[in-house]
Design an enzyme around this catalytic site. Structure first.
Site, PDB file in Angstrom:
ATOM      1  N   LEU A  64     -12.866  30.644 -26.009  1.00 14.59           N
ATOM      2  CA  LEU A  64     -14.287  30.310 -26.183  1.00 14.59           C
ATOM      3  C   LEU A  64     -14.445  28.783 -26.174  1.00 14.59           C
ATOM      4  CD1 LEU A  64     -16.861  32.151 -26.681  1.00 14.59           C
ATOM      5  CD2 LEU A  64     -16.845  31.150 -28.964  1.00 14.59           C
ATOM      6  N   GLY A  65     -14.229  28.205 -24.981  1.00 18.16           N
ATOM      7  CA  GLY A  65     -14.415  26.759 -24.826  1.00 18.16           C
ATOM      8  C   GLY A  65     -15.768  26.492 -24.208  1.00 18.16           C
ATOM      9  N   ARG A  66     -15.825  25.442 -23.373  1.00 20.53           N
ATOM     10  CA  ARG A  66     -17.107  25.064 -22.754  1.00 20.53           C
ATOM     11  C   ARG A  66     -17.663  26.226 -21.923  1.00 20.53           C
ATOM     12  NH1 ARG A  66     -13.814  19.872 -21.872  1.00 20.53           N
ATOM     13  NH2 ARG A  66     -12.646  21.366 -20.636  1.00 20.53           N
ATOM     14  N   ILE A  67     -16.817  26.793 -21.062  1.00 21.48           N
ATOM     15  CA  ILE A  67     -17.289  27.875 -20.187  1.00 21.48           C
ATOM     16  C   ILE A  67     -17.488  29.158 -20.988  1.00 21.48           C
ATOM     17  CG2 ILE A  67     -16.625  29.366 -18.244  1.00 21.48           C
ATOM     18  CD1 ILE A  67     -15.243  26.838 -17.032  1.00 21.48           C
TER      19      ILE A  67
ATOM     20  N   ARG B  29      -6.968  29.981 -30.315  1.00 22.98           N
ATOM     21  CA  ARG B  29      -5.945  29.570 -31.278  1.00 22.98           C
ATOM     22  C   ARG B  29      -6.565  29.237 -32.627  1.00 22.98           C
ATOM     23  NH1 ARG B  29      -3.818  24.986 -27.472  1.00 22.98           N
ATOM     24  NH2 ARG B  29      -6.086  24.818 -27.461  1.00 22.98           N
TER      25      ARG B  29
ATOM     26  N   ARG C  24      -7.713  31.863 -14.755  1.00 22.97           N
ATOM     27  CA  ARG C  24      -6.609  31.660 -13.822  1.00 22.97           C
ATOM     28  C   ARG C  24      -5.839  32.966 -13.707  1.00 22.97           C
ATOM     29  NH1 ARG C  24      -8.784  27.869 -12.268  1.00 22.97           N
ATOM     30  NH2 ARG C  24      -8.161  25.682 -12.226  1.00 22.97           N
TER      31      ARG C  24
ATOM     32  N   GLU D 157      -2.843  32.665  -4.748  1.00 24.57           N
ATOM     33  CA  GLU D 157      -4.064  32.555  -3.929  1.00 24.57           C
ATOM     34  C   GLU D 157      -3.774  31.695  -2.692  1.00 24.57           C
ATOM     35  OE1 GLU D 157      -7.111  30.866  -6.406  1.00 24.57           O
ATOM     36  OE2 GLU D 157      -6.783  32.339  -7.984  1.00 24.57           O
TER      37      GLU D 157
ATOM     38  N   HIS E 109     -11.994  33.053  -5.579  1.00 20.74           N
ATOM     39  CA  HIS E 109     -11.996  31.860  -6.452  1.00 20.74           C
ATOM     40  C   HIS E 109     -13.245  31.000  -6.190  1.00 20.74           C
ATOM     41  CE1 HIS E 109      -9.228  28.954  -8.832  1.00 20.74           C
ATOM     42  NE2 HIS E 109     -10.486  28.754  -9.134  1.00 20.74           N
TER      43      HIS E 109
ATOM     44  N   GLY F 161     -15.790  30.507  -8.624  1.00 17.72           N
ATOM     45  CA  GLY F 161     -16.498  30.256  -9.889  1.00 17.72           C
ATOM     46  C   GLY F 161     -17.426  29.051  -9.827  1.00 17.72           C
TER      47      GLY F 161
HETATM   48  P1  NAP Z   1     -12.026  24.440 -22.522  1.00 19.35           P
HETATM   49  O1  NAP Z   1     -13.344  23.895 -22.929  1.00 19.35           O
HETATM   50  O2  NAP Z   1     -10.803  23.624 -22.745  1.00 19.35           O
HETATM   51  O3  NAP Z   1     -11.880  25.877 -23.230  1.00 19.35           O
HETATM   52  C1  NAP Z   1     -10.707  26.587 -23.237  1.00 19.35           C
HETATM   53  C2  NAP Z   1     -10.720  27.512 -24.441  1.00 19.35           C
HETATM   54  O4  NAP Z   1      -9.523  28.276 -24.406  1.00 19.35           O
HETATM   55  C3  NAP Z   1     -10.781  26.812 -25.774  1.00 19.35           C
HETATM   56  O5  NAP Z   1     -11.843  27.331 -26.513  1.00 19.35           O
HETATM   57  C4  NAP Z   1      -9.471  27.112 -26.460  1.00 19.35           C
HETATM   58  O6  NAP Z   1      -9.743  27.429 -27.820  1.00 19.35           O
HETATM   59  C5  NAP Z   1      -8.982  28.336 -25.716  1.00 19.35           C
HETATM   60  N1  NAP Z   1      -7.509  28.364 -25.617  1.00 19.35           N
HETATM   61  C6  NAP Z   1      -6.691  27.351 -25.282  1.00 19.35           C
HETATM   62  N2  NAP Z   1      -5.415  27.759 -25.355  1.00 19.35           N
HETATM   63  C7  NAP Z   1      -5.443  29.037 -25.752  1.00 19.35           C
HETATM   64  C8  NAP Z   1      -4.438  29.993 -26.031  1.00 19.35           C
HETATM   65  N3  NAP Z   1      -3.140  29.698 -25.931  1.00 19.35           N
HETATM   66  N4  NAP Z   1      -4.821  31.232 -26.423  1.00 19.35           N
HETATM   67  C9  NAP Z   1      -6.130  31.529 -26.552  1.00 19.35           C
HETATM   68  N5  NAP Z   1      -7.122  30.671 -26.308  1.00 19.35           N
HETATM   69  C10 NAP Z   1      -6.780  29.430 -25.908  1.00 19.35           C
HETATM   70  O7  NAP Z   1     -12.012  24.780 -20.960  1.00 19.35           O
HETATM   71  P2  NAP Z   1     -13.253  25.205 -20.032  1.00 19.35           P
HETATM   72  O8  NAP Z   1     -13.895  24.003 -19.473  1.00 19.35           O
HETATM   73  O9  NAP Z   1     -14.061  26.194 -20.758  1.00 19.35           O
HETATM   74  O10 NAP Z   1     -12.436  25.917 -18.833  1.00 19.35           O
HETATM   75  C11 NAP Z   1     -11.638  27.054 -19.084  1.00 19.35           C
HETATM   76  C12 NAP Z   1     -10.806  27.396 -17.869  1.00 19.35           C
HETATM   77  O11 NAP Z   1     -11.637  28.006 -16.876  1.00 19.35           O
HETATM   78  C13 NAP Z   1     -10.204  26.197 -17.124  1.00 19.35           C
HETATM   79  O12 NAP Z   1      -9.007  25.780 -17.718  1.00 19.35           O
HETATM   80  C14 NAP Z   1     -10.010  26.739 -15.717  1.00 19.35           C
HETATM   81  O13 NAP Z   1      -8.691  27.186 -15.530  1.00 19.35           O
HETATM   82  C15 NAP Z   1     -10.984  27.899 -15.628  1.00 19.35           C
HETATM   83  N6  NAP Z   1     -11.991  27.665 -14.577  1.00 19.35           N
HETATM   84  C16 NAP Z   1     -12.089  28.539 -13.536  1.00 19.35           C
HETATM   85  C17 NAP Z   1     -13.022  28.321 -12.546  1.00 19.35           C
HETATM   86  C18 NAP Z   1     -13.176  29.279 -11.386  1.00 19.35           C
HETATM   87  O14 NAP Z   1     -13.542  28.835 -10.305  1.00 19.35           O
HETATM   88  N7  NAP Z   1     -12.967  30.560 -11.567  1.00 19.35           N
HETATM   89  C19 NAP Z   1     -13.848  27.199 -12.578  1.00 19.35           C
HETATM   90  C20 NAP Z   1     -13.724  26.340 -13.669  1.00 19.35           C
HETATM   91  C21 NAP Z   1     -12.788  26.571 -14.668  1.00 19.35           C
HETATM   92  P3  NAP Z   1      -8.679  27.100 -28.995  1.00 19.35           P
HETATM   93  O15 NAP Z   1      -8.365  25.655 -28.859  1.00 19.35           O
HETATM   94  O16 NAP Z   1      -9.380  27.455 -30.260  1.00 19.35           O
HETATM   95  O17 NAP Z   1      -7.514  27.990 -28.704  1.00 19.35           O
END
Ligand code: NAP
Length: 307
Positions: A147-150, A170, A226, A255, A273, A275
């Site tokens: 539950l991060g930005r996305i 975490r 991913r 991919e 891919h 998103g």
């Molecule tokens: P973010 O803000 O860093 O959020 C990631 C979240 O994952 C955090 O809330 C973190 O919470 C949690 N996390 C980290 N490590 C973890 C673990 N070991 N177990 C469980 N939860 C964990 O990142 P974001 O900007 O939301 O982006 C998330 C991901 O989306 C990117 O890293 C990218 O790979 C993917 N993405 C995909 C596309 C697409 O085209 N499909 C586009 C953009 C991004 P805690 O710190 O509390 O664990």
């Protein structure tokens, strides 16, 4: 003299012209052909679905910054960069809406079987019988992994659909949504499991066979994070044997040459891919990548460092 820049992958002409106006650009093939040009490279630009090999970084003694066009940095050798004092930047936030839209759009398409319904009409089958009943999003239990930005953007956009939300990560972020420290329990309680955590070693294959079994035969998986987060063999088997109801997948192992066994499954929605792949979002991402580069070479500071 323009700073030397190594480009991995391609960019649209309007982005390329801005890179070329400010930098002296080479590609990997140029470095292979003429190793002496490696000594002049101060920046790398790349996209987050392409690898920046550690061996390449080792060959660039003057490298100062790696700027990726995307939020994921699982294919960048971060520890090596930190050791060398190389700054790494990504493009967070500007893509949240696009990824959340794709997540929810694909979830609705999966539940309501929109690709199948479209084929049904085109193939003239509607005349013979009504399309089978599907399932609603309203009233469902949704678990979000990461539950991060996305993930938060997805959660906020899902609330008006009348779902109940919980999340796993975490840490407990002390939010209005229920935190579940045990991923298997989150999957067991959920009818829809959405994956939005980063890729990399720490999260590799966390959507494992036990997690899929906990999700169960009425459960749906959506992965917009991913491919590496999911045990793909276990997922293929669970889809084939209907041990989960279905999946919407934007990301895969290997991919774009994904496992052909996916093509034979009716209960999976496959996306290439995409998103962040809207014109508005890709323009905003490229702008942020370029702003990070310009800022670094103008002031020694960047806007969105990977921490
Ligand atoms: P973010 O803000 O860093 O959020 C990631 C979240 O994952 C955090 O809330 C973190 O919470 C949690 N996390 C980290 N490590 C973890 C673990 N070991 N177990 C469980 N939860 C964990 O990142 P974001 O900007 O939301 O982006 C998330 C991901 O989306 C990117 O890293 C990218 O790979 C993917 N993405 C995909 C596309 C697409 O085209 N499909 C586009 C953009 C991004 P805690 O710190 O509390 O664990």
């Amino acid at each position: 003299m323009k700073p030397g820049l190594l480009q991995i992958g391609g960019f649209p002409p309007e982005v390329q012209s801005q890179i070329d106006a400010a930098f002296s650009r080479v590609h990997l093939a140029d470095v292979e052909r003429d190793p002496s040009c490696a000594g002049e490279i101060r920046a790398i630009v790349t996209r987050s679905n392409l690898e920046v090999p550690a061996a390449l970084v080792e060959r660039l003694p003057k490298l100062e910054i790696i700027a990726t066009n995307g939020v994921g940095y699982d294919l960048i050798p971060l520890a090596l960069a930190a050791r060398r004092g190389i700054v790494v930047t990504n493009t967070p936030d500007v893509l949240n809406a696009a990824v959340a839209e794709l997540c929810i759009g694909s979830l609705l398409a999966l539940l309501r079987q929109l690709p199948q319904a479209d084929r049904y009409v085109r193939e003239g089958r509607w005349r013979n019988a009504n399309f089978p009943l599907t399932t609603s999003l309203a009233g469902k239990q949704v678990g979000i992994v990461g539950l991060g930005r996305i993930g938060k953007d997805i959660a906020r956009r899902l609330e008006p659909f009348g779902v109940t939300l919980a999340y796993h990560g975490r840490s407990d972020q002390q939010l209005a949504w229920r935190f579940e420290p045990d991923l298997v329990v989150l999957a067991r309680d959920a009818e829809i499991l959405i994956v939005a955590a980063p890729g990399g070693r720490e999260t590799a294959r966390m959507i494992s066979a036990p997690v899929l079994d906990a999700l169960g035969p009425d459960g749906y998986l959506v992965n917009v994070a991913r491919g590496s987060l999911v045990d793909q063999e276990a997922l293929l088997a669970a889809l084939r044997d209907r041990r989960i109801a279905g999946a919407a997948l934007d990301v895969f192992d290997n991919e774009p040459d994904i496992d052909a066994r996916f093509f034979g499954l009716e209960n999976v929605l496959l996306m290439p891919h995409i998103g962040s792949a809207t014109q508005e979002t890709r323009a905003a991402m490229a702008q942020l990548m370029l702003d990070n580069l310009r800022s670094w070479f103008a002031s020694g500071r960047v806007l969105t460092p990977v921490k």
